[in-house]
Design a protein around this motif. Structure first.
Motif: not given
Length: 120
Positions: A91-93, A100-102, A111-112
């Motif tokens: 994802s763009r942050v 996003v696993s971190g 996010l979900k």
């Protein structure tokens, strides 16, 4: 991903992966990338195996897809084209692409829960 009635029935039968009886479980070995029926892995001897979701077929041939779906059984991110759990969600942050696993559990749930719209 259009989940079949059989897939949805599995999701209703088992609320989480640990509910699956031991004799019905498959395991994913992240050391040698094999799917095995028992622990330890008979190929490499690894003992720390992940219980594999019965809806996962382990191989996604898609390089990049826009959007993501979530497994109705385990809640993991899945490829919206084939349903494989073997995906990396980014994802763009603040201008950067990031795996996003971190992220912590709260941020992943946010996010979900996002609603996506298509501008026509």
């Amino acid at each position: 991903m259009q989940w079949s009635d059989e897939h949805l029935a599995l999701a209703k039968k088992y609320r989480k992966l640990t509910d699956i009886p031991v004799e019905e479980r498959r395991y994913k070995c992240h050391t040698c990338n094999h799917v095995v029926e028992s622990t330890p892995c008979p190929v490499c001897g690894e003992t720390e195996l992940e219980i594999m979701c019965p809806l996962d077929h382990t191989h996604c041939s898609h390089e990049i897809v826009s959007g993501i779906d979530y497994c109705p059984l385990c809640g993991a991110a899945v490829c919206p084209e084939c349903g494989s759990h073997d995906v990396t969600q980014i994802s763009r942050v603040t201008g950067y692409l990031q795996d996003v696993s971190g992220w912590n559990a709260g941020k992943q749930q946010e996010l979900k829960d996002r609603v996506r719209y298509t501008v026509a």
